[in-house]
Design a protein around this motif. Structure first.
Motif, PDB file in Angstrom:
ATOM      1  N   ASP A  38      54.027   9.072  37.200  1.00 23.84           N
ATOM      2  CA  ASP A  38      53.035  10.128  37.356  1.00 23.84           C
ATOM      3  C   ASP A  38      52.583  10.665  35.999  1.00 23.84           C
ATOM      4  OD1 ASP A  38      53.230   9.969  40.142  1.00 23.84           O
ATOM      5  OD2 ASP A  38      54.936  11.353  40.171  1.00 23.84           O
ATOM      6  N   SER A  39      53.413  10.481  34.977  1.00 27.14           N
ATOM      7  CA  SER A  39      53.115  11.046  33.661  1.00 27.14           C
ATOM      8  C   SER A  39      52.077  10.215  32.914  1.00 27.14           C
ATOM      9  CB  SER A  39      54.395  11.129  32.825  1.00 27.14           C
ATOM     10  OG  SER A  39      55.415  11.807  33.525  1.00 27.14           O
ATOM     11  N   VAL A  40      51.147  10.898  32.268  1.00 27.45           N
ATOM     12  CA  VAL A  40      50.168  10.215  31.418  1.00 27.45           C
ATOM     13  C   VAL A  40      50.889   9.644  30.200  1.00 27.45           C
ATOM     14  CG1 VAL A  40      48.055  10.459  30.054  1.00 27.45           C
ATOM     15  CG2 VAL A  40      48.336  11.766  32.166  1.00 27.45           C
ATOM     16  N   ILE A  41      51.820  10.400  29.651  1.00 32.46           N
ATOM     17  CA  ILE A  41      52.630   9.971  28.516  1.00 32.46           C
ATOM     18  C   ILE A  41      54.085   9.896  28.959  1.00 32.46           C
ATOM     19  CG2 ILE A  41      53.417  10.508  26.173  1.00 32.46           C
ATOM     20  CD1 ILE A  41      50.495   9.800  26.251  1.00 32.46           C
ATOM     21  N   LYS A  93      59.425  11.063  29.341  1.00 35.26           N
ATOM     22  CA  LYS A  93      60.758  10.627  29.777  1.00 35.26           C
ATOM     23  C   LYS A  93      61.628  10.127  28.614  1.00 35.26           C
ATOM     24  CE  LYS A  93      59.928  11.154  34.239  1.00 35.26           C
ATOM     25  NZ  LYS A  93      58.567  11.714  34.152  1.00 35.26           N
ATOM     26  N   PHE A  94      60.998   9.431  27.663  1.00 33.54           N
ATOM     27  CA  PHE A  94      61.753   8.855  26.534  1.00 33.54           C
ATOM     28  C   PHE A  94      61.308   9.538  25.251  1.00 33.54           C
ATOM     29  CE2 PHE A  94      62.088   6.050  22.917  1.00 33.54           C
ATOM     30  CZ  PHE A  94      63.376   5.544  23.010  1.00 33.54           C
ATOM     31  N   LYS A 127      52.022   6.064  25.297  1.00 37.77           N
ATOM     32  CA  LYS A 127      52.838   6.431  24.137  1.00 37.77           C
ATOM     33  C   LYS A 127      52.105   7.455  23.274  1.00 37.77           C
ATOM     34  CE  LYS A 127      55.068   3.197  21.887  1.00 37.77           C
ATOM     35  NZ  LYS A 127      55.314   2.043  20.992  1.00 37.77           N
ATOM     36  N   LEU A 128      52.867   8.379  22.755  1.00 35.32           N
ATOM     37  CA  LEU A 128      52.346   9.426  21.870  1.00 35.32           C
ATOM     38  C   LEU A 128      53.312   9.578  20.709  1.00 35.32           C
ATOM     39  CD1 LEU A 128      50.503  11.987  21.269  1.00 35.32           C
ATOM     40  CD2 LEU A 128      52.125  13.269  22.684  1.00 35.32           C
ATOM     41  N   SER A 129      52.767   9.810  19.510  1.00 33.03           N
ATOM     42  CA  SER A 129      53.651  10.044  18.368  1.00 33.03           C
ATOM     43  C   SER A 129      53.047  11.091  17.436  1.00 33.03           C
ATOM     44  CB  SER A 129      53.903   8.742  17.590  1.00 33.03           C
ATOM     45  OG  SER A 129      52.753   8.358  16.867  1.00 33.03           O
ATOM     46  N   ILE A 130      53.912  11.678  16.642  1.00 38.42           N
ATOM     47  CA  ILE A 130      53.479  12.629  15.618  1.00 38.42           C
ATOM     48  C   ILE A 130      54.270  12.320  14.360  1.00 38.42           C
ATOM     49  CG2 ILE A 130      55.129  14.377  16.440  1.00 38.42           C
ATOM     50  CD1 ILE A 130      53.090  16.504  15.508  1.00 38.42           C
ATOM     51  N   ASP A 131      53.569  12.170  13.232  1.00 36.75           N
ATOM     52  CA  ASP A 131      54.280  11.801  12.006  1.00 36.75           C
ATOM     53  C   ASP A 131      54.804  13.037  11.289  1.00 36.75           C
ATOM     54  OD1 ASP A 131      52.222  12.927  10.502  1.00 36.75           O
ATOM     55  OD2 ASP A 131      51.414  11.012   9.813  1.00 36.75           O
ATOM     56  N   GLN A 132      55.478  12.818  10.179  1.00 36.63           N
ATOM     57  CA  GLN A 132      56.147  13.914   9.465  1.00 36.63           C
ATOM     58  C   GLN A 132      55.180  15.001   8.992  1.00 36.63           C
ATOM     59  OE1 GLN A 132      57.642  12.803   5.489  1.00 36.63           O
ATOM     60  NE2 GLN A 132      56.607  10.829   5.725  1.00 36.63           N
ATOM     61  N   PHE A 133      53.897  14.650   8.861  1.00 32.23           N
ATOM     62  CA  PHE A 133      52.905  15.616   8.381  1.00 32.23           C
ATOM     63  C   PHE A 133      52.122  16.276   9.525  1.00 32.23           C
ATOM     64  CE2 PHE A 133      53.297  12.270   5.099  1.00 32.23           C
ATOM     65  CZ  PHE A 133      53.943  13.029   4.140  1.00 32.23           C
ATOM     66  N   GLY A 134      52.529  15.990  10.762  1.00 30.71           N
ATOM     67  CA  GLY A 134      51.887  16.621  11.895  1.00 30.71           C
ATOM     68  C   GLY A 134      50.651  15.913  12.403  1.00 30.71           C
ATOM     69  N   GLU A 135      50.460  14.641  12.011  1.00 32.35           N
ATOM     70  CA  GLU A 135      49.307  13.867  12.463  1.00 32.35           C
ATOM     71  C   GLU A 135      49.597  13.250  13.828  1.00 32.35           C
ATOM     72  OE1 GLU A 135      46.454  13.653  10.946  1.00 32.35           O
ATOM     73  OE2 GLU A 135      46.856  14.354   8.905  1.00 32.35           O
ATOM     74  N   ILE A 136      48.706  13.464  14.791  1.00 29.74           N
ATOM     75  CA  ILE A 136      48.858  12.931  16.133  1.00 29.74           C
ATOM     76  C   ILE A 136      48.362  11.488  16.167  1.00 29.74           C
ATOM     77  CG2 ILE A 136      48.197  13.162  18.549  1.00 29.74           C
ATOM     78  CD1 ILE A 136      49.977  15.390  17.579  1.00 29.74           C
ATOM     79  N   LYS A 137      49.209  10.583  16.664  1.00 29.15           N
ATOM     80  CA  LYS A 137      48.866   9.169  16.723  1.00 29.15           C
ATOM     81  C   LYS A 137      49.289   8.589  18.071  1.00 29.15           C
ATOM     82  CE  LYS A 137      49.490   8.367  11.736  1.00 29.15           C
ATOM     83  NZ  LYS A 137      50.152   7.506  10.719  1.00 29.15           N
ATOM     84  N   ASN A 138      48.774   7.393  18.356  1.00 27.78           N
ATOM     85  CA  ASN A 138      49.222   6.661  19.540  1.00 27.78           C
ATOM     86  C   ASN A 138      50.558   5.978  19.236  1.00 27.78           C
ATOM     87  OD1 ASN A 138      47.511   4.381  21.843  1.00 27.78           O
ATOM     88  ND2 ASN A 138      49.440   5.443  21.994  1.00 27.78           N
ATOM     89  N   CYS A 139      50.691   5.484  18.003  1.00 29.66           N
ATOM     90  CA  CYS A 139      51.909   4.797  17.554  1.00 29.66           C
ATOM     91  C   CYS A 139      52.150   5.167  16.096  1.00 29.66           C
ATOM     92  CB  CYS A 139      51.727   3.290  17.712  1.00 29.66           C
ATOM     93  SG  CYS A 139      52.999   2.291  16.893  1.00 29.66           S
ATOM     94  N   PRO A 140      53.391   5.356  15.675  1.00 28.93           N
ATOM     95  CA  PRO A 140      53.685   5.740  14.291  1.00 28.93           C
ATOM     96  C   PRO A 140      53.145   4.752  13.259  1.00 28.93           C
ATOM     97  CG  PRO A 140      55.644   5.948  15.638  1.00 28.93           C
ATOM     98  CD  PRO A 140      54.632   5.228  16.470  1.00 28.93           C
ATOM     99  N   SER A 141      53.043   3.478  13.647  1.00 27.38           N
ATOM    100  CA  SER A 141      52.608   2.447  12.697  1.00 27.38           C
ATOM    101  C   SER A 141      51.091   2.363  12.560  1.00 27.38           C
ATOM    102  CB  SER A 141      53.152   1.077  13.122  1.00 27.38           C
ATOM    103  OG  SER A 141      54.559   1.079  13.148  1.00 27.38           O
TER     104      SER A 141
END
Length: 363
Positions: free
Chosen positions: A104-107, A135-136, A252-266
């Motif tokens: 049910d979750s989008v992320i 969930k993860f 998938k959702l990610s946020i890097d050390q500087f607070g940038e919102i990304k789909n994937c850290p890479s």
């Protein structure tokens, strides 16, 4: 088909996967696979919902030698529990489609990077992903000071949270052992702790959580995207998900050390800093989800690979960055000659005369 008392079928958790020059049977319960000829795989797929008898398999052979080989293969599949042979009633009762679990979750998956330079609101972000039903959760501490300074805050924020699996990655430090004994052992939300930059590589299975010591010096986003048998994943959940979604980027959702919102850290692409954006709007935007539905069947070369439903995809490191459907650049397998780049006789696809023309594989 002749009428006798015994019929043969694949167990419902066994998936036939056809490759370019050979096929496999993938066991989603026992996490194993077995190679089979393509003609045999084609027959299984074409007759998936039919009652099949031993003679039907033997009729695939032309010569007596062919029939003997087929008989040996059928026996092997029965002995290794890929096939079941029984009467009509039992076989028909087992012919039930396995239903996949719909999220049910989008992320569902989230990765957080933290360092001494992280000045964004960690507590706010954890509340936001709780609303999303993540969930993860994987939290990558790029230095020990960020772990020391933020652990208490994270522990409190995750006390009542949607996450079901929590993974910490922390660099080795002389004070870490004491923290594990006094703090982490009391934190019942954590499932795995990976300690990198360790002198040795080993694992400790504990009642509370698993600890993995790794000699890898640091966490580097350029190191992900590797495809090899060691990373193969077999499960009903993963298989059902990968049939419809991209195993690298979907949900998938990610946020890097500087607070940038990304789909994937890479990924280089950022959707803005946490303090300036609305996460709820970003994750539902077309541009954020544009690669979520790229499955292995639509990726060039991968679509011809017999391992496609058990390997991890990568949409960041690809052979042709201008092509969304390009093969992962860190995959060392050539499905046209069935060889890994570590094996004698390996050739790249290009060396085999394989080319990409008008977004199609030309052989």
């Amino acid at each position: 088909m002749s009428e006798t008392s015994q019929y043969i079928m694949l167990y419902t958790h066994i998936i036939p996967v056809r490759g370019y020059s050979r096929s496999i049977l993938m066991d989603l319960y026992k996490s194993k696979y077995l190679f089979i000829p393509n003609y045999f795989c084609d027959f299984l797929i074409e007759n998936k919902s039919k009652l099949i008898q031993r003679n039907d398999f033997l009729n695939l052979g032309i010569t007596q030698y062919d029939k003997e080989e087929i008989s040996e293969l059928v026996n092997e599949l029965l002995n290794q529990d890929y096939f079941i042979e029984s009467d009509r009633d039992l076989i028909e009762s087992l012919q039930i489609e396995i239903k996949d679990k719909t999220e049910d979750s989008v992320i569902t998956d989230c990765i957080i990077e933290l360092s001494q330079y992280s000045e964004w609101d960690v507590n706010f972000f954890l509340r936001e992903i709780n609303k999303l039903g993540v969930k993860f959760l994987e939290i990558r501490f790029l230095d020990f000071s960020s772990f020391s300074n933020l652990f208490s805050l994270i522990k409190e924020a995750l006390t009542d949270h949607s996450i079901e699996y929590l993974h910490f990655l922390v660099p080795f430090d002389k004070d870490l052992e004491n923290v594990i004994k006094t703090e982490l052992n009391k934190f019942n939300r954590i499932n795995q702790l990976t300690i990198y930059n360790s002198k040795n590589t080993f694992e400790i299975k504990d009642e509370t959580f698993d600890i993995v010591y790794s000699s890898q010096e640091s966490i580097c986003t350029s190191q992900c995207g590797c495809v090899n048998p060691g990373y193969f994943s077999y499960s009903l959940t993963n298989y059902a998900n990968h049939l419809k979604n991209n195993s690298c980027l979907s949900s998938k959702l990610s946020i890097d050390q500087f607070g940038e919102i990304k789909n994937c850290p890479s990924k280089k692409e950022s959707f803005g800093k946490l303090k300036n954006v609305n996460i709820q709007q970003i994750i539902r935007s077309e541009v954020f989800q544009q690669d979520w539905n790229i499955t292995k069947n639509s990726i060039l070369i991968c679509s011809d690979c017999e391992f496609r439903w058990m390997c991890s995809d990568c949409r960041v490191f690809v052979q042709d960055e201008s092509n969304r459907f390009s093969k992962p650049s860190k995959c060392g397998y050539n499905p046209y000659i069935n060889k890994w780049n570590t094996e004698q006789g390996y050739l790249t696809e290009a060396e085999c005369g394989i080319s990409i023309i008008n977004n199609r594989v030309s052989i």
